[in-house]
Design an enzyme around this catalytic site. Structure first.
Site, PDB file in Angstrom:
ATOM      1  N   HIS A  15      91.363  36.544  37.382  1.00 58.25           N
ATOM      2  CA  HIS A  15      92.452  37.360  37.920  1.00 58.25           C
ATOM      3  C   HIS A  15      93.555  36.458  38.454  1.00 58.25           C
ATOM      4  O   HIS A  15      93.400  35.242  38.554  1.00 58.25           O
ATOM      5  CB  HIS A  15      91.953  38.339  38.998  1.00 58.25           C
ATOM      6  CG  HIS A  15      91.516  37.698  40.278  1.00 58.25           C
ATOM      7  ND1 HIS A  15      91.454  38.382  41.466  1.00 58.25           N
ATOM      8  CD2 HIS A  15      91.133  36.443  40.576  1.00 58.25           C
ATOM      9  CE1 HIS A  15      91.039  37.587  42.429  1.00 58.25           C
ATOM     10  NE2 HIS A  15      90.825  36.405  41.913  1.00 58.25           N
ATOM     11  N   CYS A  34      95.570  31.270  44.426  1.00 55.19           N
ATOM     12  CA  CYS A  34      95.153  32.508  43.748  1.00 55.19           C
ATOM     13  C   CYS A  34      96.284  33.093  42.900  1.00 55.19           C
ATOM     14  O   CYS A  34      96.080  34.074  42.195  1.00 55.19           O
ATOM     15  CB  CYS A  34      94.668  33.536  44.770  1.00 55.19           C
ATOM     16  SG  CYS A  34      93.177  33.017  45.628  1.00 55.19           S
ATOM     17  N   HIS A  40      92.629  32.512  37.371  1.00 48.76           N
ATOM     18  CA  HIS A  40      91.468  31.753  37.839  1.00 48.76           C
ATOM     19  C   HIS A  40      90.305  32.719  37.915  1.00 48.76           C
ATOM     20  O   HIS A  40      90.495  33.937  37.916  1.00 48.76           O
ATOM     21  CB  HIS A  40      91.742  31.087  39.200  1.00 48.76           C
ATOM     22  CG  HIS A  40      91.856  32.054  40.329  1.00 48.76           C
ATOM     23  ND1 HIS A  40      92.976  32.832  40.548  1.00 48.76           N
ATOM     24  CD2 HIS A  40      90.968  32.398  41.293  1.00 48.76           C
ATOM     25  CE1 HIS A  40      92.775  33.599  41.613  1.00 48.76           C
ATOM     26  NE2 HIS A  40      91.562  33.358  42.078  1.00 48.76           N
ATOM     27  N   HIS A  42      86.126  33.980  39.130  1.00 48.02           N
ATOM     28  CA  HIS A  42      85.078  34.042  40.151  1.00 48.02           C
ATOM     29  C   HIS A  42      83.800  34.560  39.518  1.00 48.02           C
ATOM     30  O   HIS A  42      83.834  35.349  38.568  1.00 48.02           O
ATOM     31  CB  HIS A  42      85.462  34.999  41.287  1.00 48.02           C
ATOM     32  CG  HIS A  42      86.631  34.546  42.082  1.00 48.02           C
ATOM     33  ND1 HIS A  42      86.550  33.576  43.046  1.00 48.02           N
ATOM     34  CD2 HIS A  42      87.926  34.946  42.057  1.00 48.02           C
ATOM     35  CE1 HIS A  42      87.742  33.399  43.593  1.00 48.02           C
ATOM     36  NE2 HIS A  42      88.603  34.210  43.000  1.00 48.02           N
ATOM     37  N   ASP A  80      82.890  42.404  33.397  1.00 48.16           N
ATOM     38  CA  ASP A  80      82.297  41.103  33.087  1.00 48.16           C
ATOM     39  C   ASP A  80      83.016  40.401  31.942  1.00 48.16           C
ATOM     40  O   ASP A  80      83.262  40.995  30.892  1.00 48.16           O
ATOM     41  CB  ASP A  80      80.813  41.266  32.748  1.00 48.16           C
ATOM     42  CG  ASP A  80      80.080  39.932  32.709  1.00 48.16           C
ATOM     43  OD1 ASP A  80      80.394  39.042  33.527  1.00 48.16           O
ATOM     44  OD2 ASP A  80      79.168  39.778  31.870  1.00 48.16           O
ATOM     45  N   HIS A  81      83.354  39.138  32.194  1.00 48.17           N
ATOM     46  CA  HIS A  81      84.070  38.292  31.233  1.00 48.17           C
ATOM     47  C   HIS A  81      85.389  38.911  30.794  1.00 48.17           C
ATOM     48  O   HIS A  81      85.767  38.862  29.626  1.00 48.17           O
ATOM     49  CB  HIS A  81      83.177  37.945  30.035  1.00 48.17           C
ATOM     50  CG  HIS A  81      82.129  36.944  30.387  1.00 48.17           C
ATOM     51  ND1 HIS A  81      80.949  37.295  30.999  1.00 48.17           N
ATOM     52  CD2 HIS A  81      82.095  35.599  30.255  1.00 48.17           C
ATOM     53  CE1 HIS A  81      80.229  36.213  31.216  1.00 48.17           C
ATOM     54  NE2 HIS A  81      80.903  35.163  30.781  1.00 48.17           N
ATOM     55  N   GLU A 125      83.211  37.570  46.582  1.00 49.32           N
ATOM     56  CA  GLU A 125      84.082  36.818  45.672  1.00 49.32           C
ATOM     57  C   GLU A 125      83.614  35.365  45.615  1.00 49.32           C
ATOM     58  O   GLU A 125      83.666  34.718  44.583  1.00 49.32           O
ATOM     59  CB  GLU A 125      85.531  36.908  46.139  1.00 49.32           C
ATOM     60  CG  GLU A 125      86.512  36.329  45.163  1.00 49.32           C
ATOM     61  CD  GLU A 125      87.940  36.590  45.571  1.00 49.32           C
ATOM     62  OE1 GLU A 125      88.595  37.406  44.905  1.00 49.32           O
ATOM     63  OE2 GLU A 125      88.391  35.981  46.564  1.00 49.32           O
TER      64      GLU A 125
END
Length: 137
Positions: A15, A34, A40, A42, A80-81, A125
């Site tokens: 994100h 961020c 980037h 998490h 996810d991903h 996070e």
């Protein structure tokens, strides 16, 4: 007798925190690293808590297999991903901060949890940064 049952899950997402209407300088000042224009990622850890009365017939507050399947279908398969900014419609005009992600997860799960049960979402996070949301305003 009220009890709370919980299910852990995880997903990996990228994100970027930024506001389109702000200058690059303001976005950098407010969101720091961020705000990386290349995004980037998490490794999010999610805990979903359901609180309610114990069903004396089944011994369950909620069938944890059903909760597991719900989280997989509604959250893991959606987030996810993925790049949250680009791939998840809920974040088209919403900053994907940990706080907003937790609220979106709660909103996606709430319709599937019986109304007589309380729902809480706890989203990590990082190991040290996390947020909880119970649906309160």
């Amino acid at each position: 007798m009220k009890l709370r049952v919980s299910r852990k899950a995880h997903f990996n997402s990228a994100h970027r925190l930024f506001r389109k209407e702000w200058s690059d300088e303001k976005n950098q000042r407010i969101f720091g690293k961020c705000n990386n224009p290349n995004y980037h990622g998490h490794n999010y850890e999610l805990i979903v808590h359901v609180t309610g009365e114990l069903d004396l017939e089944t011994g369950f507050v909620m069938d944890l297999k059903e909760l597991s399947d719900l989280i997989k279908r509604e959250i893991e398969e959606t987030f996810d991903h993925k790049n949250l900014n680009l791939d998840v419609p809920e974040f088209a005009d919403l900053i994907p901060s940990a706080e907003n992600i937790a609220v979106v997860i709660w909103q996606k799960l709430r319709p599937f949890i019986p109304q007589d049960k309380a729902l809480e979402v706890e989203l990590y996070e990082t190991a040290r940064n996390f947020v909880s949301y119970k649906g309160e305003n």
